[in-house]
Design an enzyme around this catalytic site. Sequence first.
Site, PDB file in Angstrom:
ATOM      1  N   GLU A   1      89.254  21.553  83.708  1.00 38.88           N
ATOM      2  CA  GLU A   1      88.508  20.961  82.584  1.00 38.88           C
ATOM      3  C   GLU A   1      89.195  19.699  82.057  1.00 38.88           C
ATOM      4  O   GLU A   1      88.543  18.724  81.684  1.00 38.88           O
ATOM      5  CB  GLU A   1      88.408  21.997  81.452  1.00 38.88           C
ATOM      6  CG  GLU A   1      87.572  21.572  80.274  1.00 38.88           C
ATOM      7  CD  GLU A   1      86.098  21.444  80.613  1.00 38.88           C
ATOM      8  OE1 GLU A   1      85.456  22.463  80.866  1.00 38.88           O
ATOM      9  OE2 GLU A   1      85.595  20.301  80.619  1.00 38.88           O
TER      10      GLU A   1
ATOM     11  N   VAL B   1      88.745  15.634  83.173  1.00 37.63           N
ATOM     12  CA  VAL B   1      87.667  14.723  82.765  1.00 37.63           C
ATOM     13  C   VAL B   1      87.451  14.815  81.258  1.00 37.63           C
ATOM     14  O   VAL B   1      87.185  15.893  80.727  1.00 37.63           O
ATOM     15  CB  VAL B   1      86.332  15.076  83.464  1.00 37.63           C
ATOM     16  CG1 VAL B   1      85.248  14.084  83.061  1.00 37.63           C
ATOM     17  CG2 VAL B   1      86.494  15.109  84.970  1.00 37.63           C
TER      18      VAL B   1
ATOM     19  N   GLY C   1      89.261  14.748  78.549  1.00 37.42           N
ATOM     20  CA  GLY C   1      90.178  15.466  77.654  1.00 37.42           C
ATOM     21  C   GLY C   1      89.603  16.720  77.023  1.00 37.42           C
ATOM     22  O   GLY C   1      89.408  17.716  77.703  1.00 37.42           O
TER      23      GLY C   1
ATOM     24  N   GLY D   1      99.013   3.325  70.618  1.00 40.11           N
ATOM     25  CA  GLY D   1      99.379   4.287  71.659  1.00 40.11           C
ATOM     26  C   GLY D   1      98.194   4.769  72.475  1.00 40.11           C
ATOM     27  O   GLY D   1      98.302   5.708  73.267  1.00 40.11           O
TER      28      GLY D   1
ATOM     29  N   ASP E   1      90.568   4.446  85.947  1.00 39.46           N
ATOM     30  CA  ASP E   1      90.723   5.755  85.288  1.00 39.46           C
ATOM     31  C   ASP E   1      89.353   6.457  85.195  1.00 39.46           C
ATOM     32  O   ASP E   1      89.221   7.628  85.572  1.00 39.46           O
ATOM     33  CB  ASP E   1      91.327   5.540  83.890  1.00 39.46           C
ATOM     34  CG  ASP E   1      91.413   6.821  83.099  1.00 39.46           C
ATOM     35  OD1 ASP E   1      92.311   7.632  83.389  1.00 39.46           O
ATOM     36  OD2 ASP E   1      90.582   7.022  82.187  1.00 39.46           O
TER      37      ASP E   1
ATOM     38  N   LYS F   1      87.695  10.089  87.174  1.00 39.05           N
ATOM     39  CA  LYS F   1      87.015  11.177  86.455  1.00 39.05           C
ATOM     40  C   LYS F   1      85.580  11.329  86.968  1.00 39.05           C
ATOM     41  O   LYS F   1      85.063  12.440  87.105  1.00 39.05           O
ATOM     42  CB  LYS F   1      87.025  10.895  84.952  1.00 39.05           C
ATOM     43  CG  LYS F   1      88.431  10.883  84.363  1.00 39.05           C
ATOM     44  CD  LYS F   1      88.442  10.254  82.980  1.00 39.05           C
ATOM     45  CE  LYS F   1      89.831  10.226  82.378  1.00 39.05           C
ATOM     46  NZ  LYS F   1      89.911   9.375  81.174  1.00 39.05           N
TER      47      LYS F   1
HETATM   48  N1  LIG Z   1      97.945  12.208  77.873  1.00 40.64           N
HETATM   49  C1  LIG Z   1      96.677  12.552  77.825  1.00 40.64           C
HETATM   50  O1  LIG Z   1      96.016  12.488  76.783  1.00 40.64           O
HETATM   51  C2  LIG Z   1      95.991  13.066  79.061  1.00 40.64           C
HETATM   52  C3  LIG Z   1      94.647  13.477  78.977  1.00 40.64           C
HETATM   53  C4  LIG Z   1      94.025  14.022  80.114  1.00 40.64           C
HETATM   54  C5  LIG Z   1      94.716  14.108  81.304  1.00 40.64           C
HETATM   55  N2  LIG Z   1      96.021  13.662  81.351  1.00 40.64           N
HETATM   56  C6  LIG Z   1      96.732  13.803  82.630  1.00 40.64           C
HETATM   57  O2  LIG Z   1      97.774  14.749  82.450  1.00 40.64           O
HETATM   58  C7  LIG Z   1      98.890  14.407  83.267  1.00 40.64           C
HETATM   59  C8  LIG Z   1     100.125  14.292  82.391  1.00 40.64           C
HETATM   60  O3  LIG Z   1      99.916  13.271  81.439  1.00 40.64           O
HETATM   61  P1  LIG Z   1     100.962  13.032  80.248  1.00 40.64           P
HETATM   62  O4  LIG Z   1     100.319  12.045  79.343  1.00 40.64           O
HETATM   63  O5  LIG Z   1     101.431  14.321  79.716  1.00 40.64           O
HETATM   64  O6  LIG Z   1     102.140  12.303  81.067  1.00 40.64           O
HETATM   65  P2  LIG Z   1     103.649  12.069  80.574  1.00 40.64           P
HETATM   66  O7  LIG Z   1     103.751  12.165  79.106  1.00 40.64           O
HETATM   67  O8  LIG Z   1     104.102  10.830  81.261  1.00 40.64           O
HETATM   68  O9  LIG Z   1     104.441  13.315  81.193  1.00 40.64           O
HETATM   69  C9  LIG Z   1     104.586  13.504  82.560  1.00 40.64           C
HETATM   70  C10 LIG Z   1     105.593  14.619  82.796  1.00 40.64           C
HETATM   71  O10 LIG Z   1     105.616  14.908  84.186  1.00 40.64           O
HETATM   72  C11 LIG Z   1     106.962  14.937  84.631  1.00 40.64           C
HETATM   73  N3  LIG Z   1     106.960  14.474  86.016  1.00 40.64           N
HETATM   74  C12 LIG Z   1     106.405  13.337  86.519  1.00 40.64           C
HETATM   75  N4  LIG Z   1     106.601  13.283  87.860  1.00 40.64           N
HETATM   76  C13 LIG Z   1     107.262  14.403  88.185  1.00 40.64           C
HETATM   77  C14 LIG Z   1     107.766  14.912  89.397  1.00 40.64           C
HETATM   78  N5  LIG Z   1     107.621  14.256  90.555  1.00 40.64           N
HETATM   79  N6  LIG Z   1     108.429  16.093  89.387  1.00 40.64           N
HETATM   80  C15 LIG Z   1     108.600  16.759  88.231  1.00 40.64           C
HETATM   81  N7  LIG Z   1     108.131  16.318  87.033  1.00 40.64           N
HETATM   82  C16 LIG Z   1     107.492  15.152  87.023  1.00 40.64           C
HETATM   83  C17 LIG Z   1     107.742  14.029  83.707  1.00 40.64           C
HETATM   84  O11 LIG Z   1     109.104  14.428  83.720  1.00 40.64           O
HETATM   85  P3  LIG Z   1     110.233  13.603  82.891  1.00 40.64           P
HETATM   86  O12 LIG Z   1     109.858  13.814  81.460  1.00 40.64           O
HETATM   87  O13 LIG Z   1     111.516  14.261  83.222  1.00 40.64           O
HETATM   88  O14 LIG Z   1     110.102  12.200  83.333  1.00 40.64           O
HETATM   89  C18 LIG Z   1     107.024  14.294  82.379  1.00 40.64           C
HETATM   90  O15 LIG Z   1     107.606  15.404  81.741  1.00 40.64           O
HETATM   91  C19 LIG Z   1      98.527  13.115  83.997  1.00 40.64           C
HETATM   92  O16 LIG Z   1      98.058  13.443  85.279  1.00 40.64           O
HETATM   93  C20 LIG Z   1      97.412  12.541  83.128  1.00 40.64           C
HETATM   94  O17 LIG Z   1      96.509  11.754  83.867  1.00 40.64           O
HETATM   95  C21 LIG Z   1      96.661  13.165  80.270  1.00 40.64           C
END
Ligand SMILES: NC(=O)c1ccc[n+]([C@@H]2O[C@H](COP(=O)([O-])OP(=O)(O)OC[C@H]3O[C@@H](n4cnc5c(N)ncnc54)[C@H](OP(=O)(O)O)[C@@H]3O)[C@@H](O)[C@H]2O)c1
Length: 328
Positions: free
Chosen positions: A128, A131, A133, A186, A200, A204
């Site tokens: 879920e 796409v 959020g 942000g 992006d 989705k």
């Molecule tokens: N942020 C949003 O609102 C949102 C909404 C929908 C979907 N998403 C999706 O959710 C995912 C995470 O997004 P986020 O915003 O939470 O990203 P983020 O804040 O950059 O966090 C990414 C995390 O993944 C870890 N990581 C990255 N590569 C790794 C690897 N090879 N091995 C182990 N750990 C690894 C990082 O570790 P370190 O901390 O040690 O670097 C960090 O803790 C993405 O795919 C994004 O597209 C995000």
Amino acid sequence: MAVIKAAILGFGTVGQGIYHILNEKREALREKLGVELEVAKILVRDTSNERIPGTQHLLTDNIDEVFAEKGMQVVFEAIVNEEPAFSYLKQAIENKCHVVTANKVMFAKRGLELQTLAKQNGVFVGYEATVAGGVPVIKTLKNILLVNDVSCIQGILNGTTNYMLTKMRKEGWSFEEALLEAQRLGYAEADPYNDISGQDAFKKLMVLSDLAFGEQPAWAEVEVIGVDTISAEDVKVATEQGMRYRHVAEVERQADGKIVGKVAPMLVDREHPLFPIDDVFNAVAIDTNYIGTLTVTGPGAGMYPTASVMVEDYAEIIGKRAGFVVTI
Ligand SMILES: NC(=O)c1ccc[n+]([C@@H]2O[C@H](COP(=O)([O-])OP(=O)(O)OC[C@H]3O[C@@H](n4cnc5c(N)ncnc54)[C@H](OP(=O)(O)O)[C@@H]3O)[C@@H](O)[C@H]2O)c1
């Protein structure tokens, strides 16, 4: 009470949100599901950064340690990019773990493959969060598809660019001013390429296409036009004409059965379901044969909206698997 062990892969915005919600809703989830969920491992790259107090002992940078944990049954994935995320989830499924992912870049390309593998292994894939959020578009589509045929989906799938277009209209800002403010708040990354270019939203859209039509258009045939092609003057003229620009991701099944997709700025009038969707909100309008057009809208990103739908996926999976193996 029976305990289900879970791992969180990635402990950034989304991963930490999952941890917070699982803690805050621990009792409610236990009562509703009849099982206790224990976060047993958290995978990151840098284990020296604790992030949330009291989680240091759960951190590892070694995926083998995650899978070596006895009784692991659920894997939440919130890391970035196709690899190593795909390989980790493949391994999790082969180990008979249910998986829940937010990773649209990986899932747009490998989602059907993971779902096929999950079926073969008798486990579930929750996606879920890939796409829009916090907008429950996947659940909604799955339900609709039980009875309806879907002919077309149009969505505002990127909150950052919708915020920018809204500010350009309401405040008269230039594209550059709107982008700077989105970055300051942000909403946009330091490198906003994926948002602005439409990539992006495209990822989705491909996830939605898989679900609605069981297939995707050939990626090379999908026209993807960025929102940077729209100027403040374009927005001003549109507003004077009672129209609004939206950055719309669209996929439809043509009369000949071909699936075609497009991501581009689109002028919509006040009759269009995406006309009122302002600021960082996302919305998806689904054209169906029986219901007509159904629109779902809400926050498209952020720690809690995204993590919340992932925990919902977990709860739904546990509900479906009432008789599954649990560890005591
Ligand atoms: N942020 C949003 O609102 C949102 C909404 C929908 C979907 N998403 C999706 O959710 C995912 C995470 O997004 P986020 O915003 O939470 O990203 P983020 O804040 O950059 O966090 C990414 C995390 O993944 C870890 N990581 C990255 N590569 C790794 C690897 N090879 N091995 C182990 N750990 C690894 C990082 O570790 P370190 O901390 O040690 O670097 C960090 O803790 C993405 O795919 C994004 O597209 C995000």
